[in-house]
Design a protein around this motif. Structure first.
Motif, PDB file in Angstrom:
ATOM      1  N   ILE A 155       0.954  -1.222   0.379  1.00  0.00           N
ATOM      2  CA  ILE A 155       0.086   0.368  -0.212  1.00  0.00           C
ATOM      3  C   ILE A 155       0.858   1.094   0.004  1.00  0.00           C
ATOM      4  O   ILE A 155       0.713   2.619  -0.458  1.00  0.00           O
ATOM      5  CB  ILE A 155      -1.207  -0.053   1.281  1.00  0.00           C
ATOM      6  CG1 ILE A 155      -2.074  -0.985   0.909  1.00  0.00           C
ATOM      7  CG2 ILE A 155      -1.289   1.613   1.342  1.00  0.00           C
ATOM      8  CD1 ILE A 155      -2.903  -1.773   2.175  1.00  0.00           C
ATOM      9  N   SER A 156       1.960   1.382   0.805  1.00  0.00           N
ATOM     10  CA  SER A 156       3.073   1.943   0.851  1.00  0.00           C
ATOM     11  C   SER A 156       3.807   2.799  -0.099  1.00  0.00           C
ATOM     12  O   SER A 156       3.829   3.564  -0.990  1.00  0.00           O
ATOM     13  CB  SER A 156       3.528   2.058   1.975  1.00  0.00           C
ATOM     14  OG  SER A 156       3.898   2.186   2.751  1.00  0.00           O
ATOM     15  N   SER A 157       3.696   1.948  -1.587  1.00  0.00           N
ATOM     16  CA  SER A 157       4.125   1.903  -2.484  1.00  0.00           C
ATOM     17  C   SER A 157       3.323   2.271  -3.338  1.00  0.00           C
ATOM     18  O   SER A 157       3.302   2.816  -5.055  1.00  0.00           O
ATOM     19  CB  SER A 157       4.857   0.412  -2.668  1.00  0.00           C
ATOM     20  OG  SER A 157       5.660   0.126  -2.204  1.00  0.00           O
ATOM     21  N   LEU A 158       2.110   1.853  -4.092  1.00  0.00           N
ATOM     22  CA  LEU A 158       1.081   2.662  -4.869  1.00  0.00           C
ATOM     23  C   LEU A 158       1.339   4.105  -4.789  1.00  0.00           C
ATOM     24  O   LEU A 158       1.485   4.636  -3.539  1.00  0.00           O
ATOM     25  CB  LEU A 158      -0.614   2.611  -4.039  1.00  0.00           C
ATOM     26  CG  LEU A 158      -0.520  -0.062  -4.660  1.00  0.00           C
ATOM     27  CD1 LEU A 158      -1.834  -0.019  -3.289  1.00  0.00           C
ATOM     28  CD2 LEU A 158      -0.520  -0.284  -5.272  1.00  0.00           C
ATOM     29  N   GLU A 203      -3.239   8.128  -5.023  1.00  0.00           N
ATOM     30  CA  GLU A 203      -4.749   7.928  -5.169  1.00  0.00           C
ATOM     31  C   GLU A 203      -5.399   6.546  -4.802  1.00  0.00           C
ATOM     32  O   GLU A 203      -6.643   6.311  -5.260  1.00  0.00           O
ATOM     33  CB  GLU A 203      -4.696   8.516  -6.849  1.00  0.00           C
ATOM     34  CG  GLU A 203      -4.211   7.539  -7.899  1.00  0.00           C
ATOM     35  CD  GLU A 203      -2.992   8.251  -8.335  1.00  0.00           C
ATOM     36  OE1 GLU A 203      -2.505   7.908  -9.329  1.00  0.00           O
ATOM     37  OE2 GLU A 203      -1.954   8.820  -7.297  1.00  0.00           O
ATOM     38  N   ILE A 204      -4.673   5.073  -5.549  1.00  0.00           N
ATOM     39  CA  ILE A 204      -4.812   3.853  -5.340  1.00  0.00           C
ATOM     40  C   ILE A 204      -5.139   3.649  -4.112  1.00  0.00           C
ATOM     41  O   ILE A 204      -5.807   2.668  -3.116  1.00  0.00           O
ATOM     42  CB  ILE A 204      -3.803   3.313  -5.728  1.00  0.00           C
ATOM     43  CG1 ILE A 204      -4.641   4.155  -7.649  1.00  0.00           C
ATOM     44  CG2 ILE A 204      -4.328   2.317  -6.259  1.00  0.00           C
ATOM     45  CD1 ILE A 204      -2.932   3.043  -8.418  1.00  0.00           C
ATOM     46  N   VAL A 236      -7.897   1.209  -2.189  1.00  0.00           N
ATOM     47  CA  VAL A 236      -7.715  -0.023  -1.340  1.00  0.00           C
ATOM     48  C   VAL A 236      -7.496  -0.698  -0.022  1.00  0.00           C
ATOM     49  O   VAL A 236      -8.469  -1.199   0.243  1.00  0.00           O
ATOM     50  CB  VAL A 236      -5.757  -0.327  -1.862  1.00  0.00           C
ATOM     51  CG1 VAL A 236      -5.607  -2.155  -1.115  1.00  0.00           C
ATOM     52  CG2 VAL A 236      -5.702  -0.509  -3.545  1.00  0.00           C
ATOM     53  N   ILE A 237      -7.599   0.610   0.350  1.00  0.00           N
ATOM     54  CA  ILE A 237      -8.086   0.596   2.227  1.00  0.00           C
ATOM     55  C   ILE A 237      -9.692   0.491   1.813  1.00  0.00           C
ATOM     56  O   ILE A 237     -10.065  -0.007   3.280  1.00  0.00           O
ATOM     57  CB  ILE A 237      -7.030   2.040   2.707  1.00  0.00           C
ATOM     58  CG1 ILE A 237      -6.067   1.470   2.717  1.00  0.00           C
ATOM     59  CG2 ILE A 237      -8.000   2.095   4.102  1.00  0.00           C
ATOM     60  CD1 ILE A 237      -5.357   0.543   3.875  1.00  0.00           C
ATOM     61  N   GLN A 238     -10.012   1.063   1.544  1.00  0.00           N
ATOM     62  CA  GLN A 238     -11.730   1.328   1.462  1.00  0.00           C
ATOM     63  C   GLN A 238     -12.048  -0.288   0.954  1.00  0.00           C
ATOM     64  O   GLN A 238     -13.004  -0.410   2.173  1.00  0.00           O
ATOM     65  CB  GLN A 238     -11.807   1.407   0.988  1.00  0.00           C
ATOM     66  CG  GLN A 238     -12.086   4.001   1.482  1.00  0.00           C
ATOM     67  CD  GLN A 238     -12.753   4.875   0.571  1.00  0.00           C
ATOM     68  OE1 GLN A 238     -12.104   5.126  -0.129  1.00  0.00           O
ATOM     69  NE2 GLN A 238     -13.908   5.267   1.102  1.00  0.00           N
ATOM     70  N   ARG A 239     -11.496  -0.964  -0.063  1.00  0.00           N
ATOM     71  CA  ARG A 239     -12.527  -1.687  -0.452  1.00  0.00           C
ATOM     72  C   ARG A 239     -11.840  -3.049   0.431  1.00  0.00           C
ATOM     73  O   ARG A 239     -12.813  -4.084   1.159  1.00  0.00           O
ATOM     74  CB  ARG A 239     -11.185  -2.160  -1.649  1.00  0.00           C
ATOM     75  CG  ARG A 239     -11.530  -1.470  -3.102  1.00  0.00           C
ATOM     76  CD  ARG A 239     -11.352  -1.495  -4.117  1.00  0.00           C
ATOM     77  NE  ARG A 239     -11.634  -0.918  -4.954  1.00  0.00           N
ATOM     78  CZ  ARG A 239     -12.571  -1.077  -5.947  1.00  0.00           C
ATOM     79  NH1 ARG A 239     -13.541  -2.246  -5.836  1.00  0.00           N
ATOM     80  NH2 ARG A 239     -13.003   0.065  -6.994  1.00  0.00           N
ATOM     81  N   ILE A 240     -10.143  -3.284   1.329  1.00  0.00           N
ATOM     82  CA  ILE A 240     -10.012  -3.779   2.076  1.00  0.00           C
ATOM     83  C   ILE A 240     -11.181  -4.615   3.456  1.00  0.00           C
ATOM     84  O   ILE A 240     -11.977  -4.727   3.814  1.00  0.00           O
ATOM     85  CB  ILE A 240      -8.534  -4.012   2.720  1.00  0.00           C
ATOM     86  CG1 ILE A 240      -7.780  -4.342   1.175  1.00  0.00           C
ATOM     87  CG2 ILE A 240      -8.587  -4.897   3.696  1.00  0.00           C
ATOM     88  CD1 ILE A 240      -6.613  -3.991   1.635  1.00  0.00           C
ATOM     89  N   ALA A 241     -11.148  -2.774   4.210  1.00  0.00           N
ATOM     90  CA  ALA A 241     -11.885  -2.446   5.153  1.00  0.00           C
ATOM     91  C   ALA A 241     -14.003  -3.271   4.577  1.00  0.00           C
ATOM     92  O   ALA A 241     -14.455  -3.717   5.945  1.00  0.00           O
ATOM     93  CB  ALA A 241     -12.275  -0.944   5.445  1.00  0.00           C
ATOM     94  N   LYS A 288      -0.668   9.762   7.990  1.00  0.00           N
ATOM     95  CA  LYS A 288      -1.250  10.579   7.292  1.00  0.00           C
ATOM     96  C   LYS A 288      -1.601  10.646   6.621  1.00  0.00           C
ATOM     97  O   LYS A 288      -2.614  11.199   6.446  1.00  0.00           O
ATOM     98  CB  LYS A 288      -0.423  11.938   7.905  1.00  0.00           C
ATOM     99  CG  LYS A 288      -0.614  12.780   8.062  1.00  0.00           C
ATOM    100  CD  LYS A 288       0.080  14.090   8.395  1.00  0.00           C
ATOM    101  CE  LYS A 288      -0.187  15.371   8.934  1.00  0.00           C
ATOM    102  NZ  LYS A 288      -1.326  16.386   7.235  1.00  0.00           N
ATOM    103  N   HIS A 289      -1.426  10.142   5.199  1.00  0.00           N
ATOM    104  CA  HIS A 289      -2.149  11.080   3.524  1.00  0.00           C
ATOM    105  C   HIS A 289      -3.519   9.877   3.739  1.00  0.00           C
ATOM    106  O   HIS A 289      -4.374  10.120   3.172  1.00  0.00           O
ATOM    107  CB  HIS A 289      -0.672  10.607   3.257  1.00  0.00           C
ATOM    108  CG  HIS A 289      -2.450  10.204   1.605  1.00  0.00           C
ATOM    109  ND1 HIS A 289      -2.746  11.661   0.909  1.00  0.00           N
ATOM    110  CD2 HIS A 289      -2.527   9.309   0.711  1.00  0.00           C
ATOM    111  CE1 HIS A 289      -3.159  10.871  -0.454  1.00  0.00           C
ATOM    112  NE2 HIS A 289      -3.672  10.039  -0.689  1.00  0.00           N
ATOM    113  N   ILE A 290      -3.079   8.736   4.226  1.00  0.00           N
ATOM    114  CA  ILE A 290      -5.060   7.651   4.387  1.00  0.00           C
ATOM    115  C   ILE A 290      -5.563   8.357   4.867  1.00  0.00           C
ATOM    116  O   ILE A 290      -6.997   8.618   4.837  1.00  0.00           O
ATOM    117  CB  ILE A 290      -4.548   6.485   4.421  1.00  0.00           C
ATOM    118  CG1 ILE A 290      -3.762   5.690   3.111  1.00  0.00           C
ATOM    119  CG2 ILE A 290      -5.586   5.632   4.437  1.00  0.00           C
ATOM    120  CD1 ILE A 290      -3.156   4.381   3.236  1.00  0.00           C
TER     121      ILE A 290
END
Length: 340
Positions: free
Chosen positions: A152-155, A158-159, A163-168, A219-221
């Motif tokens: 995730i840190s490497s994506l 904007e992606i 991805v985080i929302q989809r996993i959740a 922080k960004h997420i």
């Protein structure tokens, strides 16, 4: 529950496996060993050697539990989860059946996707970098939290949030979805789980990912997630520990983790923190240490935000490490009530 049952229940899974091997006898045990890897044989033999004397009642409880797990795995393989639940409830009762199903489903999931969990972080990133966010979310839900945080840190930024929302929001996956993933990634993945419905992802897993993620990505997420889905953002935060949560810790706990923190890291972390965090940290060091830290802060010039975040992350890592070892307790979201 009888005393013997309570004692047997406290044994580790490895110790219980050793007890089963002992109960089988040398001839049958040697047959089992033929199907194990060398390191598994070594670990199991060590557990057999360490095993304390068990009463007939304790051994009986372990064997009965082992038998129940074997039956559960067999009926799942033959008829699927729904069929297995019906058979097991009739054989063992509703509560015991639910327990067996949960334990076997988890073990099958880990075993089926072990290749993902063993993958090199960079290789995993290369496999997923051009995939759809839903596919990335699906695969990362089976990965270790540290692997997921690396990817995730490497994506692209904007992606990341997508991805985080989809996993959740992942809760269960049907065989059809699994088959689609197999077809798309057939050259990179194998032996995808085929259980009817397997729980994956979810908010707890996202919190675990975020606990392993660097401060910049974290922080960004959260900044973006607060705008897009503030309720989800708050629910994730309640399940994890971030640097700013230091203000919710008691003085004894703060003093304990500060003993492990590098003074330079503390000065840099405080320089970039809010007044509440600054005050509570400085109030929990000696007068001499406080004067030294304030002097260091005064002479710190042009400190990069990245350096501040890295220092804060190192402090958070110390806190999490102490919590994992049981040396401190962190209360989250008002759910963990501590009684002195």
């Amino acid at each position: 529950m009888a005393a013997s049952d309570r004692k047997a229940a406290k044994l580790t899974p490895a110790s219980r496996a050793a007890a089963v091997i002992v109960a089988l006898g040398a001839d049958h045990a040697s047959g089992v060993y033929q199907h194990l890897k060398e390191d598994e044989i070594e670990r199991l033999s060590l557990e057999v050697a360490k095993l304390n004397r068990l009463t007939p009642e304790e051994l009986s409880e372990i064997i009965e539990d082992f038998y129940g797990l074997c039956i559960t795995q067999k009926v799942i393989s033959e008829g699927g989860i729904i069929y297995a639940r019906d058979v097991l409830e009739r054989a063992f009762g509703k509560d015991a059946a639910a327990n067996y199903l949960e334990r076997i489903s988890k073990s099958m999931q880990v075993r089926a996707l072990e290749f993902v969990r063993k993958a090199n972080n960079k290789n995993l990133m290369m496999m997923l970098q051009n995939e759809h966010p839903q596919t990335v979310a699906f695969v990362l839900s089976y990965a270790r939290a540290d692997q997921a945080s690396f990817v995730i840190s490497s994506l692209e930024k904007e992606i990341q949030l997508d991805v985080i929302q989809r996993i959740a929001k992942l809760e269960s996956v049907s065989p059809d979805v699994v088959n689609i993933v197999e077809q798309v990634l057939e050259n990179r993945f194998a032996d995808v789980i085929s259980v009817d419905m397997t729980e994956i992802g979810g908010i707890n897993y996202v919190a675990d990912i975020m606990n392993h993620t660097d401060r910049t990505t974290e922080k960004h997420i959260f900044d973006e997630l607060n705008k897009r889905d503030p309720v989800l953002s708050e629910n994730i935060r309640k399940l994890m520990f971030v640097f700013e949560d230091i203000v919710n810790m008691d003085d004894i706990t703060i003093q304990r983790f500060l003993r492990e923190v590098d003074t330079q890291d503390l000065a840099i972390a405080i320089k970039g923190s809010n007044e509440d965090v600054k005050d509570i940290l400085l109030n929990n060091v000696s007068r001499r240490a406080r004067e030294t830290i304030l002097t260091d802060i005064e002479y710190l010039r042009n400190v990069r935000l990245k350096d501040v975040e890295e220092a804060q992350q190192r402090i958070v890592n110390i806190i999490r490490s102490l919590e994992e070892s049981g040396e401190i307790v962190i209360s989250r979201g008002g759910e963990d009530e501590i009684i002195a």
